[in-house]
Enzyme design. Structure first.
Site, PDB file in Angstrom:
ATOM      1  N   ASP A 238      -8.615 -24.192   9.153  1.00 16.83           N
ATOM      2  CA  ASP A 238      -9.951 -24.023   8.587  1.00 16.83           C
ATOM      3  C   ASP A 238     -10.144 -22.518   8.416  1.00 16.83           C
ATOM      4  O   ASP A 238     -10.394 -21.804   9.378  1.00 16.83           O
ATOM      5  CB  ASP A 238     -10.990 -24.615   9.553  1.00 16.83           C
ATOM      6  CG  ASP A 238     -12.431 -24.327   9.118  1.00 16.83           C
ATOM      7  OD1 ASP A 238     -12.643 -23.763   8.022  1.00 16.83           O
ATOM      8  OD2 ASP A 238     -13.354 -24.685   9.882  1.00 16.83           O
TER       9      ASP A 238
ATOM     10  N   LYS B 261     -14.124 -13.892   2.614  1.00 15.13           N
ATOM     11  CA  LYS B 261     -13.957 -15.145   1.877  1.00 15.13           C
ATOM     12  C   LYS B 261     -14.918 -15.230   0.686  1.00 15.13           C
ATOM     13  O   LYS B 261     -14.617 -15.858  -0.322  1.00 15.13           O
ATOM     14  CB  LYS B 261     -14.175 -16.325   2.824  1.00 15.13           C
ATOM     15  CG  LYS B 261     -13.916 -17.696   2.214  1.00 15.13           C
ATOM     16  CD  LYS B 261     -14.056 -18.768   3.279  1.00 15.13           C
ATOM     17  CE  LYS B 261     -13.945 -20.177   2.710  1.00 15.13           C
ATOM     18  NZ  LYS B 261     -14.091 -21.190   3.777  1.00 15.13           N
TER      19      LYS B 261
ATOM     20  N   GLU C 280     -13.175 -28.854   2.553  1.00  8.96           N
ATOM     21  CA  GLU C 280     -13.647 -28.887   3.937  1.00  8.96           C
ATOM     22  C   GLU C 280     -14.375 -30.196   4.282  1.00  8.96           C
ATOM     23  O   GLU C 280     -14.088 -30.801   5.321  1.00  8.96           O
ATOM     24  CB  GLU C 280     -14.534 -27.660   4.203  1.00  8.96           C
ATOM     25  CG  GLU C 280     -13.701 -26.387   4.276  1.00  8.96           C
ATOM     26  CD  GLU C 280     -14.491 -25.106   4.029  1.00  8.96           C
ATOM     27  OE1 GLU C 280     -15.733 -25.167   3.981  1.00  8.96           O
ATOM     28  OE2 GLU C 280     -13.853 -24.046   3.880  1.00  8.96           O
TER      29      GLU C 280
ATOM     30  N   ASP D 126     -22.303 -29.574   5.262  1.00  9.71           N
ATOM     31  CA  ASP D 126     -21.558 -28.495   5.919  1.00  9.71           C
ATOM     32  C   ASP D 126     -22.252 -27.159   5.699  1.00  9.71           C
ATOM     33  O   ASP D 126     -22.215 -26.602   4.599  1.00  9.71           O
ATOM     34  CB  ASP D 126     -20.122 -28.458   5.377  1.00  9.71           C
ATOM     35  CG  ASP D 126     -19.282 -27.333   6.015  1.00  9.71           C
ATOM     36  OD1 ASP D 126     -19.838 -26.489   6.744  1.00  9.71           O
ATOM     37  OD2 ASP D 126     -18.063 -27.315   5.759  1.00  9.71           O
TER      38      ASP D 126
HETATM   39  P1  ADP Z   1     -17.732 -20.807   8.468  1.00  5.30           P
HETATM   40  O1  ADP Z   1     -17.345 -22.188   8.094  1.00  5.30           O
HETATM   41  O2  ADP Z   1     -18.521 -20.124   7.414  1.00  5.30           O
HETATM   42  O3  ADP Z   1     -16.638 -19.975   9.012  1.00  5.30           O
HETATM   43  P2  ADP Z   1     -18.786 -21.786  10.960  1.00  5.30           P
HETATM   44  O4  ADP Z   1     -18.823 -23.224  10.732  1.00  5.30           O
HETATM   45  O5  ADP Z   1     -17.823 -21.257  11.960  1.00  5.30           O
HETATM   46  O6  ADP Z   1     -18.760 -20.957   9.638  1.00  5.30           O
HETATM   47  O7  ADP Z   1     -20.237 -21.355  11.371  1.00  5.30           O
HETATM   48  C1  ADP Z   1     -20.525 -20.046  11.658  1.00  5.30           C
HETATM   49  C2  ADP Z   1     -22.013 -19.925  11.721  1.00  5.30           C
HETATM   50  O8  ADP Z   1     -22.510 -20.828  12.683  1.00  5.30           O
HETATM   51  C3  ADP Z   1     -22.447 -18.546  12.117  1.00  5.30           C
HETATM   52  O9  ADP Z   1     -23.504 -18.128  11.286  1.00  5.30           O
HETATM   53  C4  ADP Z   1     -22.889 -18.752  13.525  1.00  5.30           C
HETATM   54  O10 ADP Z   1     -23.901 -17.832  13.901  1.00  5.30           O
HETATM   55  C5  ADP Z   1     -23.431 -20.153  13.469  1.00  5.30           C
HETATM   56  N1  ADP Z   1     -23.488 -20.764  14.786  1.00  5.30           N
HETATM   57  C6  ADP Z   1     -22.489 -20.976  15.654  1.00  5.30           C
HETATM   58  N2  ADP Z   1     -22.943 -21.526  16.787  1.00  5.30           N
HETATM   59  C7  ADP Z   1     -24.288 -21.657  16.614  1.00  5.30           C
HETATM   60  C8  ADP Z   1     -25.354 -22.135  17.452  1.00  5.30           C
HETATM   61  N3  ADP Z   1     -25.140 -22.585  18.677  1.00  5.30           N
HETATM   62  N4  ADP Z   1     -26.597 -22.114  16.928  1.00  5.30           N
HETATM   63  C9  ADP Z   1     -26.836 -21.652  15.693  1.00  5.30           C
HETATM   64  N5  ADP Z   1     -25.892 -21.186  14.882  1.00  5.30           N
HETATM   65  C10 ADP Z   1     -24.635 -21.179  15.344  1.00  5.30           C
HETATM   66 MG    MG Z   2     -16.645 -23.951   7.822  1.00  5.71          MG
END
Ligand code: ADP
Ligand code: MG
Length: 633
Positions: free
Chosen positions: A25, A87, A186, A208
Site C-alpha cells: 500500500d 504521491k 486501493e 477510503d
Molecule cells: P494514506 O492512504 O493517504 O497514506 P492513511 O490511510 O495511512 O493515509 O491515513 C493517514 C491519515 O490518517 C493521516 O492524516 C492521519 O493523521 C490519519 N489518522 C491516522 N490515525 C488516526 C486517528 N486515530 N484519528 C484520526 N486520524 C487518524
Molecule cells: Mg490509503
C-alpha cells in the site's frame, strides 16, 4: 517486467518452491508491506517494529537517503529536504503545482521536462524518485522478513489514478528493483481483505479517506466474480486537510495570524495531527504548543471544536458518494455493506457522517490502516501461483471515457467510462477523401460531446493506406486497456494490413481534481452538449446534400431544368446555406428537406436520362450488368 509462470489450477508448486510475493500500500501519508504466511496475511514490520511507514523521504547533503519515521523527524529541522506527500505529484506536470500544498512547502525545479522536481541538497528529485525510495525501503523490510528474494509485488493505487499516474507508479517500482505483478485499486484491495467475494451476492461501498486522497467505490459480488461498478472521489482531500484546518483553529485560539518559518509550520502540522488523532478517542486534549521558539500557547481543544473545523471537509466527501451510487444505479437500501478504509476514517465525525449518509452501520472490523495492504498481499499470493484453487477475479473500471475525434470536431466514445477492465474494443473507420493514403488519429478522454471540451491524450498517424475512393477503405481501430488501466490504441487498414499503434502514457499533467471537474462539467453541460452535437451533425448532413445537388446541377442542370425550376432549386440551396449558419437545428433540417423535395423531379429526370442512354442499342442483360457496376462504385 519479468515474466511469471502462473500455475495452472491443480498444479500447486511444491512447498520448497514457494514464491514470496508482497502486497504494497503505497500511501500518500503511510506505506505498508504485507505478505501471506501459512495462509494468513500479515503486515510486515521494520526493525523498529513499525508497520505503517511514513511516506517521508529525507535527502542529506552527502547524498544519503532516509525513509519513514527517521525521515519524518528531520521535517522540523530540515523541512526543504524532507519530502512528504509526493504521491500527490505522481504523474503530474509542473502546471499542476500551482496553488497546491506542496508548492507552498517545497522548492521546485520546473524547467527540466514536464515533471516538476523537488529541489534538495542532494539534487533534484521527482515524485517518482521519492516513491522509489519508499518502495526500496519496503522491499528491504520484506526481503529481510521473508529471508529471500521476492517474485514480485502487487501495488495499490487510488481508484482515480489515471494512466499517467499508474505509469509513474510502475516506473517508481522498476527504479526500486521491484517486479510489479499488478497494480490494483486501493478500494478493491480492501474488499479482497474483507473476503467479500465469498458472499454469493451483494453490493458494497468502500469509503477510503486517507491522508491525501479520497476514494469511493461501489463493488458488486456475484458468484465469486468481483466487479467494480463505479468509482468516484477526490485526489486532493484527506487527513492532511484536516490538519490544515486544525492549524487554522489553533492559530485562531492562540491569536497568531501567520506562521512564517517553515520548520514552525511543520511543527504546527505535526502538533495538529497528534491532537486530531487523540481526539478520535478522547473528548478533550490538553495542548502545549511551541509556536515558533519564542511564543507558545497552552489550552484545550475539544472534539466538538475539531468537528466544526473539519465539517465542511467531511461534507465534501458526500457528493462523490451520491454520484457513485447514481453511476452504479444503486439505491442506498440495496447496499449490503459500507467498508471504511484509511486512517482518517478513525475520526468519529467521519464514521457518523458516512453511516448517516448511507443509512447503515459502517464496517471497521479490519484495521482501516492495514486493510489495503492485506488485500494486496492476498492478491499477490494468488498471482504468484501460491493459491491455485482460488477463482477470485478482480475487475476494475476506467474512470473517464476514451474515444477518437471524428468529423466536425466530435468526440466518438469507444470505451465508455466505468467499463470494466481489461477491455478491448474495436471500431471501424473509413477515409474521407478519394485517394487518401494517411489517416490522423486523435485519442481523447472525457465525457463531453465536443473534442474541444475533452482531454487530448495522444495523436498518431496511419500511413501507407492504399489509395481508394472515399469510404472504400476499412480501418479498424482497437482500444485496449490492460489490467493496470494503461491504454494502447492501434489502427489497421484491413486490405493491406498496414498498422500503426501508440501506447498512451498521457503527458504527465492531469491536474488534481481535473477528473472531478470533467465529470461535473459533463453533467452540467450534458443537455447543452447534446444540442451542440445534434447541430453539428445536422450541419454535416446539410453539407453532404448541398455537395451532391450542386455537383449534379453543375454537370447537367441546364439539360433538365427550365430556368424557373432552376431558380426554385437555387433559392432552396440558398435557404439551406443560410439556415446552416444559424443554430436552429429544426430550421436546417426543414430547409434540407425542402431542398430534397424541390429537387426530386430533377433527380428523377437525371436517372431516367441515364437509363435511357444506357438502354440505347443494348441488350437488357448488359444494361443490368452496367447498372450493377455503377452501383458498386
Ligand atoms: P494514506 O492512504 O493517504 O497514506 P492513511 O490511510 O495511512 O493515509 O491515513 C493517514 C491519515 O490518517 C493521516 O492524516 C492521519 O493523521 C490519519 N489518522 C491516522 N490515525 C488516526 C486517528 N486515530 N484519528 C484520526 N486520524 C487518524
Ligand atoms: Mg490509503
Amino acid at each position: 517486467m519479468a515474466l511469471l509462470q502462473i500455475s495452472e489450477p491443480g498444479q500447486a508448486p511444491a512447498p520448497h518452491q514457494r514464491r514470496d510475493a508482497v502486497g504494497i500500500d503505497l500511501g500518500t501519508t503511510n506505506s505498508l508491506v504485507a505478505t501471506v504466511r501459512s495462509g494468513t496475511p500479515t503486515v510486515l514490520q521494520n526493525d523498529a517494529g513499525q508497520s505503517a511507514i511514513p511516506s517521508v523521504v529525507h535527502y542529506a547533503q552527502d547524498g544519503s537517503v532516509t525513509v519513514g519515521q527517521e525521515a519524518q523527524e528531520q521535517a522540523i529541522v530540515d523541512p526543504l529536504n524532507t519530502i512528504r506527500s509526493a504521491k500527490r505529484l505522481m504523474g503530474k506536470g509542473s502546471a499542476d503545482l500551482e496553488g497546491t500544498w506542496l508548492a507552498g512547502h517545497y522548492e521546485f525545479d520546473t524547467t527540466v521536462n514536464a515533471m516538476p522536481a523537488f529541489v534538495t541538497q542532494a539534487g533534484n528529485k521527482t515524485a517518482i524518485d521519492v516513491s522509489s525510495a519508499i518502495l526500496q525501503t519496503l522491499k528491504d523490510v520484506a526481503t529481510r522478513s521473508v529471508g529471500g528474494d521476492l517474485v514480485g509485488a502487487v501495488i495499490t493505487v487510488p481508484a482515480y489514478f489515471d494512466d499517467a499516474q499508474r505509469q509513474a507508479t510502475k516506473d517508481a517500482a522498476t527504479l526500486a528493483g521491484l517486479s510489479v505483478l499488478r497494480l490494483i485499486n486501493e478500494p478493491t484491495a480492501a474488499a479482497v481483505a474483507y473476503g467479500l467475494d465469498r458472499d454469493e451476492s451483494g453490493t458494497v461501498v468502500v469509503y477510503d479517506l486517507g491522508g491525501g486522497t479520497f476514494d469511493i467505490s461501489v463493488l458488486k459480488m456475484q458468484k465469486g466474480l468481483f466487479e467494480v461498478l463505479a468509482t468516484a472521489g477526490d485526489t486532493a482531500l484527506g487527513g492532511d486537510d484536516f490538519d490544515e484546518a486544525l492549524v487554522a483553529l489553533l492559530c485562531e485560539q492562540a491569536g497568531v495570524s501567520d506562521i512564517e518559518d517553515r520548520g514552525s509550520q511543520r511543527r504546527a502540522l505535526q502538533q495538529a495531527r497528534a491532537i486530531k488523532e487523540a481526539l478520535s478517542a478522547d473528548d478533550t486534549v490538553a495542548v502545549d504548543w511551541d509556536i515558533d521558539g519564542n511564543q507558545s500557547w497552552q489550552g484545550n481543544i475539544t472534539r466538538e471544536q475539531l468537528n466544526q473545523a473539519i465539517l465542511p471537509l467531511v461534507k465534501k466527501t458526500l457528493s462523490p458518494c451520491r454520484r457513485v451510487l447514481r453511476d452504479a444505479d444503486i439505491e442506498k437500501s440495496e447496499l449490503s455493506a459500507v467498508v471504511m478504509v484509511g486512517g482518517s476514517t478513525r475520526v468519529p465525525l467521519v464514521r457518523d457522517s458516512v453511516s448517516e449518509f448511507f443509512e447503515q452501520a459502517v464496517l471497521t472490523d479490519i484495521d482501516p490502516d492495514q486493510v489495503v495492504a492485506i488485500g494486496a498481499a492476498i492478491q499477490a499470493d494468488m498471482l504468484a501461483g501460491n493459491k491455485p484453487d482460488t477463482d477470485l477475479l478482480l475487475l476494475d473500471v476506467i474512470p473517464l471515457s476514451l474515444g477518437l475525434e471524428t468529423m466536425g470536431g466530435l468526440a466518438e466514445k469507444i470505451v465508455p467510462r466505468n467499463t470494466t477492465i481489461p477491455i478491448a474494443r474495436a471500431q471501424e473507420f473509413t477515409t474521407y477523401k478519394d485517394g487518401q493514403t494517411a489517416l490522423a488519429l486523435h485519442v481523447v478522454q472525457g465525457e463531453r460531446e465536443l473534442v474541444a471540451d475533452c482531454r487530448s491524450l495522444a495523436r498518431f498517424e496511419l500511413t501507407g493506406i492504399p489509395p481508394r475512393v472515399a469510404g472504400a477503405v476499412r480501418i479498424q481501430v482497437l482500444f485496449q486497456v490492460d489490467a493496470d488501466g494503461l491504454l494502447t490504441v492501434s489502427a489497421m487498414e484491413k486490405e493491406s494490413g498496414v498498422l500503426a499503434s501508440i501506447d498512451v502514457k498521457p503527458s504527465y499533467g492531469l491536474s488534481d481534481g481535473d477528473i472531478e471537474t470533467m465529470l461535473k462539467d459533463s453533467m452540467d453541460y450534458a443537455a447543452d452538449d447534446m444540442q451542440k452535437r445534434l447541430l453539428q451533425e445536422q450541419r454535416v448532413d446539410a453539407e453532404r446534400v448541398l455537395e451532391a445537388i450542386s455537383s449534379a446541377l453543375a454537370a447537367d442542370g441546364d439539360d433538365h431544368l427550365s430556368s424557373e425550376e432552376r431558380d426554385a432549386i437555387d433559392s432552396k440551396i440558398d435557404a439551406v446555406k443560410a439556415s446552416a449558419k444559424g443554430e436552429d437545428i429544426d430550421a436546417i433540417k426543414s430547409a434540407v428537406e425542402q431542398l430534397e423535395k424541390g429537387s426530386a423531379d430533377f433527380v428523377e429526370r437525371r436517372m431516367n436520362a441515364s437509363v435511357k442512354q444506357l438502354m440505347a442499342g443494348q441488350h437488357v442483360d448488359a444494361v443490368a450488368a452496367q447498372l450493377e457496376e455503377s452501383e458498386d462504385s
